[in-house]
Design a protein around this motif. Structure first.
Motif, PDB file in Angstrom:
ATOM      1  N   GLY A 207       2.556  -4.960  12.141  1.00  0.00           N
ATOM      2  CA  GLY A 207       1.847  -4.577  10.914  1.00  0.00           C
ATOM      3  C   GLY A 207       0.786  -3.531  11.215  1.00  0.00           C
ATOM      4  O   GLY A 207       0.435  -3.284  12.386  1.00  0.00           O
ATOM      5  N   GLY A 208       0.254  -2.924  10.158  1.00  0.00           N
ATOM      6  CA  GLY A 208      -0.664  -1.791  10.318  1.00  0.00           C
ATOM      7  C   GLY A 208      -1.822  -2.075  11.258  1.00  0.00           C
ATOM      8  O   GLY A 208      -2.133  -1.266  12.147  1.00  0.00           O
ATOM      9  N   ALA A 209      -2.485  -3.231  11.108  1.00  0.00           N
ATOM     10  CA  ALA A 209      -3.682  -3.493  11.921  1.00  0.00           C
ATOM     11  C   ALA A 209      -3.346  -3.848  13.364  1.00  0.00           C
ATOM     12  O   ALA A 209      -4.244  -3.866  14.217  1.00  0.00           O
ATOM     13  CB  ALA A 209      -4.523  -4.598  11.288  1.00  0.00           C
TER      14      ALA A 209
ATOM     15  N   LEU B  13     -11.463   3.674  11.377  1.00  0.00           N
ATOM     16  CA  LEU B  13     -10.877   2.443  11.934  1.00  0.00           C
ATOM     17  C   LEU B  13     -10.910   2.443  13.457  1.00  0.00           C
ATOM     18  O   LEU B  13     -11.165   1.411  14.081  1.00  0.00           O
ATOM     19  CB  LEU B  13      -9.438   2.280  11.434  1.00  0.00           C
TER      20      LEU B  13
ATOM     21  N   MET C 269     -10.491  -4.988   7.751  1.00  0.00           N
ATOM     22  CA  MET C 269     -10.977  -3.946   8.664  1.00  0.00           C
ATOM     23  C   MET C 269     -11.330  -2.679   7.887  1.00  0.00           C
ATOM     24  O   MET C 269     -12.327  -2.019   8.192  1.00  0.00           O
ATOM     25  CB  MET C 269      -9.927  -3.669   9.741  1.00  0.00           C
ATOM     26  N   ASP C 270     -10.511  -2.349   6.888  1.00  0.00           N
ATOM     27  CA  ASP C 270     -10.846  -1.176   6.047  1.00  0.00           C
ATOM     28  C   ASP C 270     -12.231  -1.365   5.434  1.00  0.00           C
ATOM     29  O   ASP C 270     -13.049  -0.449   5.399  1.00  0.00           O
ATOM     30  CB  ASP C 270      -9.821  -1.000   4.917  1.00  0.00           C
TER      31      ASP C 270
ATOM     32  N   LYS D 241       7.733   3.371   2.762  1.00  0.00           N
ATOM     33  CA  LYS D 241       8.152   4.045   3.987  1.00  0.00           C
ATOM     34  C   LYS D 241       9.673   4.076   4.020  1.00  0.00           C
ATOM     35  O   LYS D 241      10.317   3.098   3.628  1.00  0.00           O
ATOM     36  CB  LYS D 241       7.630   3.306   5.220  1.00  0.00           C
TER      37      LYS D 241
ATOM     38  N   ARG E  76      -1.913  -1.941  15.193  1.00  0.00           N
ATOM     39  CA  ARG E  76      -2.064  -0.671  15.923  1.00  0.00           C
ATOM     40  C   ARG E  76      -3.420  -0.590  16.614  1.00  0.00           C
ATOM     41  O   ARG E  76      -3.637   0.257  17.475  1.00  0.00           O
ATOM     42  CB  ARG E  76      -1.904   0.523  14.968  1.00  0.00           C
ATOM     43  N   SER E  77      -4.349  -1.456  16.214  1.00  0.00           N
ATOM     44  CA  SER E  77      -5.712  -1.419  16.754  1.00  0.00           C
ATOM     45  C   SER E  77      -5.773  -2.098  18.120  1.00  0.00           C
ATOM     46  O   SER E  77      -5.425  -3.271  18.263  1.00  0.00           O
ATOM     47  CB  SER E  77      -6.657  -2.128  15.773  1.00  0.00           C
TER      48      SER E  77
ATOM     49  N   LEU F  83       0.040  -8.191  10.408  1.00  0.00           N
ATOM     50  CA  LEU F  83      -1.273  -7.831   9.857  1.00  0.00           C
ATOM     51  C   LEU F  83      -1.120  -6.607   8.973  1.00  0.00           C
ATOM     52  O   LEU F  83      -1.430  -5.482   9.377  1.00  0.00           O
ATOM     53  CB  LEU F  83      -2.265  -7.552  10.992  1.00  0.00           C
ATOM     54  N   GLY F  84      -0.581  -6.783   7.784  1.00  0.00           N
ATOM     55  CA  GLY F  84      -0.504  -5.710   6.792  1.00  0.00           C
ATOM     56  C   GLY F  84      -1.573  -5.965   5.749  1.00  0.00           C
ATOM     57  O   GLY F  84      -2.646  -6.490   6.073  1.00  0.00           O
ATOM     58  N   THR F  85      -1.290  -5.613   4.482  1.00  0.00           N
ATOM     59  CA  THR F  85      -2.226  -5.967   3.421  1.00  0.00           C
ATOM     60  C   THR F  85      -2.385  -7.482   3.437  1.00  0.00           C
ATOM     61  O   THR F  85      -3.496  -8.005   3.421  1.00  0.00           O
ATOM     62  CB  THR F  85      -1.684  -5.517   2.055  1.00  0.00           C
TER      63      THR F  85
ATOM     64  N   GLN G 167       0.795  -1.227   0.000  1.00  0.00           N
ATOM     65  CA  GLN G 167       0.000   0.000   0.000  1.00  0.00           C
ATOM     66  C   GLN G 167       0.827   1.278   0.000  1.00  0.00           C
ATOM     67  O   GLN G 167       0.304   2.343  -0.326  1.00  0.00           O
ATOM     68  CB  GLN G 167      -0.959   0.010   1.195  1.00  0.00           C
ATOM     69  N   SER G 168       2.087   1.184   0.405  1.00  0.00           N
ATOM     70  CA  SER G 168       2.862   2.425   0.516  1.00  0.00           C
ATOM     71  C   SER G 168       4.354   2.146   0.588  1.00  0.00           C
ATOM     72  O   SER G 168       4.789   1.001   0.725  1.00  0.00           O
ATOM     73  CB  SER G 168       2.436   3.199   1.781  1.00  0.00           C
TER      74      SER G 168
ATOM     75  N   ALA H 163      -5.341  -6.565   6.974  1.00  0.00           N
ATOM     76  CA  ALA H 163      -5.760  -5.217   7.416  1.00  0.00           C
ATOM     77  C   ALA H 163      -6.902  -4.649   6.571  1.00  0.00           C
ATOM     78  O   ALA H 163      -7.739  -3.893   7.079  1.00  0.00           O
ATOM     79  CB  ALA H 163      -4.561  -4.273   7.377  1.00  0.00           C
ATOM     80  N   ARG H 164      -6.948  -5.030   5.284  1.00  0.00           N
ATOM     81  CA  ARG H 164      -7.990  -4.430   4.445  1.00  0.00           C
ATOM     82  C   ARG H 164      -9.381  -4.998   4.731  1.00  0.00           C
ATOM     83  O   ARG H 164     -10.375  -4.437   4.280  1.00  0.00           O
ATOM     84  CB  ARG H 164      -7.612  -4.545   2.967  1.00  0.00           C
TER      85      ARG H 164
HETATM   86  N1  LIG Z   1      -5.165   1.811  13.897  1.00  0.00           N
HETATM   87  C1  LIG Z   1      -5.403   0.943  12.903  1.00  0.00           C
HETATM   88  N2  LIG Z   1      -6.386   0.024  13.023  1.00  0.00           N
HETATM   89  C2  LIG Z   1      -6.619  -0.875  12.036  1.00  0.00           C
HETATM   90  N3  LIG Z   1      -5.937  -0.898  10.866  1.00  0.00           N
HETATM   91  C3  LIG Z   1      -4.966   0.004  10.693  1.00  0.00           C
HETATM   92  C4  LIG Z   1      -4.632   0.962  11.686  1.00  0.00           C
HETATM   93  N4  LIG Z   1      -3.610   1.714  11.214  1.00  0.00           N
HETATM   94  C5  LIG Z   1      -3.321   1.240   9.981  1.00  0.00           C
HETATM   95  N5  LIG Z   1      -4.141   0.228   9.651  1.00  0.00           N
HETATM   96  C6  LIG Z   1      -4.202  -0.515   8.390  1.00  0.00           C
HETATM   97  O1  LIG Z   1      -2.969  -1.110   8.126  1.00  0.00           O
HETATM   98  C7  LIG Z   1      -2.822  -1.276   6.704  1.00  0.00           C
HETATM   99  C8  LIG Z   1      -1.414  -0.891   6.303  1.00  0.00           C
HETATM  100  O2  LIG Z   1      -0.525  -1.693   7.017  1.00  0.00           O
HETATM  101  P1  LIG Z   1       0.936  -1.943   6.500  1.00  0.00           P
HETATM  102  O3  LIG Z   1       1.552  -2.948   7.425  1.00  0.00           O
HETATM  103  O4  LIG Z   1       1.619  -0.641   6.343  1.00  0.00           O
HETATM  104  O5  LIG Z   1       0.616  -2.591   5.075  1.00  0.00           O
HETATM  105  P2  LIG Z   1       1.562  -2.895   3.833  1.00  0.00           P
HETATM  106  O6  LIG Z   1       2.937  -3.062   4.405  1.00  0.00           O
HETATM  107  O7  LIG Z   1       0.999  -4.157   3.262  1.00  0.00           O
HETATM  108  O8  LIG Z   1       1.451  -1.779   2.846  1.00  0.00           O
HETATM  109  C9  LIG Z   1      -3.911  -0.440   6.040  1.00  0.00           C
HETATM  110  O9  LIG Z   1      -4.886  -1.287   5.469  1.00  0.00           O
HETATM  111  C10 LIG Z   1      -4.463   0.389   7.202  1.00  0.00           C
HETATM  112  O10 LIG Z   1      -5.844   0.695   7.070  1.00  0.00           O
END
Ligand SMILES: Nc1ncnc2c1ncn2[C@@H]1O[C@H](COP(=O)(O)OP(=O)(O)O)[C@@H](O)[C@H]1O
Ligand SMILES: O=C(CO)[C@@H](O)[C@H](O)COP(=O)(O)O
Length: 471
Positions: free
Chosen positions: A396-398, A315, A304-305, A15, A400-401, A260-262, A12-13, A301-302
């Motif tokens: 991973g992103g999710a 979120l 949850m999106d 960094k 953070r929840s 928990l990323g994409t 998704q991005s 993570a998506r």
């Molecule tokens: N606080 C949060 N709660 C739930 N999901 C989250 C939160 N912060 C980020 N995300 C989700 O985490 C995902 C991105 O995570 P990341 O590990 O950076 O993914 P990737 O490395 O695959 O690009 C996105 O789908 C975003 O919506």
């Protein structure tokens, strides 16, 4: 102070972190989004990398840099180094039939597991190359070299840093393309191609030839301590994003990491290669010279999106709603095959919701079912690894929840260790770069532990729901 940079070019991005090579102190960082979709022109990754570097204040003072990247993506280059077609990403399932065909042609899953440590599914590069040969023969013929996303970005950095042009987004956008024979990769990412063997540490060009009909130029596989030089900067071998995350979070023997990323991934550092003929566990190599058995789902993570979009909430609000519903969501069960699924291998499956009643038709029940469904897929992955972990680390992103952290022990049935939120893929890449120019002594932050009694009925209902899936 010697500075190093780490890049995470994930789905998704992009960094970028810049850290002190000795202490690991975070000096500056940046990020930029990638376009949506499962086929993407690699130039978007380069543009995002440049914007992320710009936001991180440029590369002045950086002595070494490494790139971690989403695994498996097929990047085809012509004999001038130009991209032949959009890259097919790890979550593009169009090559599912090619995976089935290749598995049968070699004599079945056992032969692949023995040959390259993994049984190919649509994610693996080798299946994408078969798809290309069958469906776009002109593009296949123009393909002089094949590499992975992190290999391609490493090669672009080699051209940009080697040109001597000081960093600026405009100045580096059209940086010269190095000769193809300067492409490099590492054993971790190479192990996701389906034509490199972690056990022997060498390419299986016979498998590539059988799949693609030709053997294009392949990146040279650098060892963990090797590098290439561009101007005054060392560029490390880089690696796949999961291998970089293992480095970044400092995974040690006895740890299992759930990311928990994409994608959802569950992996462990191992001393010897693995070969799972069921295909659930991919027998990857890691970025240190060891191995990284890994189970991957397409839906994390998506999910949850998507649930937040349906409920019309943020979120954070989704997490609060989920914690208002009871564990098990009164029987509402969500199977999150929103992009098809890879483990289990259901490339054309769709998601489904089971157990709808008047009582469970609330945003809170939906939120809880979405998080529990996402975690059930990862709990099955944890079972497939068949380890008795001392720690299960959630990143991973999710991760953070707060809701995900609190619900995870009830689904996994073990306590969950959560390291401080950080960009562990970029950090792992930066750590690799640091080892090239310093003796890094990086401290990891304090972890939080989440406990909770297992609620087996959540997984029981989920298992029953997965038997009623529409393709
Ligand atoms: N606080 C949060 N709660 C739930 N999901 C989250 C939160 N912060 C980020 N995300 C989700 O985490 C995902 C991105 O995570 P990341 O590990 O950076 O993914 P990737 O490395 O695959 O690009 C996105 O789908 C975003 O919506
Ligand atoms: O295919 C795999 C692992 O085999 C995925 O884990 C990709 O490497 C994408 O990672 P993220 O973008 O989700 O970090």
């Amino acid at each position: 102070m010697t500075l190093v940079a780490g890049v995470d070019s994930s789905t998704q991005s992009c960094k970028v972190v810049i850290r002190d090579a000795e202490t690991g102190e975070l000096i500056r960082q940046g990020r930029a989004p990638h376009p949506a979709g499962t086929e993407v022109h690699p130039s978007h990754w380069w543009s995002a990398l440049l914007l992320a570097v710009e936001e991180a204040g440029g590369l002045d003072g950086v002595a070494a840099i490494s790139v971690g990247g989403q695994q498996h993506g097929m990047v085809c280059l012509d004999d001038s180094g130009n991209v032949v077609r959009d890259a097919l990403l790890w979550n593009d399932t169009r090559s599912a039939q090619a995976a089935t065909d290749l598995t049968a042609e070699l004599g079945g899953p056992q032969a692949w597991a023995e040959g390259v440590g993994s049984v190919p599914v649509a994610s693996f590069t080798v299946t994408k190359l078969r798809w290309l040969a069958e469906h776009e023969p002109d593009n296949a013929r123009r393909t002089a070299a094949v590499c992975l996303p992190h290999d391609w970005l490493t090669w672009r950095l080699l051209g940009a840093l080697g040109s001597g042009t000081p960093f600026s987004v405009a100045g580096w956008s059209d940086a010269p393309l190095p000769p193809l024979d300067r492409l490099v990769t590492d054993r971790g990412d190479a192990s996701g191609t389906g034509y490199w063997s972690p056990a022997s540490g060498s390419y299986r060009t016979d498998l590539l030839k059988a799949a693609f009909g030709a053997v294009p130029l392949l990146p040279r596989v650098l060892g963990p301590a090797e590098s290439v030089t561009a101007g005054t900067v060392l560029i490390g071998p880089g690696t796949g994003d999961n291998m970089a995350a293992a480095l970044g979070v400092g995974a040690r023997s006895g740890d299992v990491v759930v990311s928990l990323g994409t994608s959802g991934t569950v992996f462990a550092v191992a001393e010897s290669p693995s070969a799972d003929p069921t295909g659930a566990v991919a027998g990857f190599a890691d970025a240190t010279g060891r191995f990284l058995p890994l189970v991957c789902t397409l839906n994390a993570a998506r999910v949850m999106d998507a649930a937040a979009r349906i409920a019309g909430v943020t979120l954070d609000e989704l997490g609060s709603l989920a914690l208002q519903a009871p564990p098990g969501a009164d029987g509402l069960t969500l199977v999150p095959y929103l992009e098809g699924e890879r483990t289990p291998n259901r490339p054309t499956a769709t998601g489904s919701v089971h157990g709808l009643t008047l009582a469970t038709s609330t945003p809170a029940h939906l939120a809880r079912a979405a998080i529990e469904g996402m975690l059930c897929g990862l709990a099955d992955a944890l079972d497939a690894l068949a380890l008795r972990p001392e720690r299960v680390l959630l990143i991973g992103g999710a991760a953070r929840s707060e809701a995900v952290r609190r619900i995870a022990p009830t689904v996994f049935g073990v306590p969950i260790t959560v390291p401080p939120p950080a960009e562990y893929v970029a950090d792992g890449a930066a750590y690799q770069a640091a080892t090239l120019v310093a003796t890094p002594s990086w401290q990891s932050g304090d972890t939080a532990t989440y406990e909770g009694a297992a609620i087996p009925s959540i997984r029981d209902r989920y298992a029953r729901a997965t038997t009623h899936i529409l393709d």
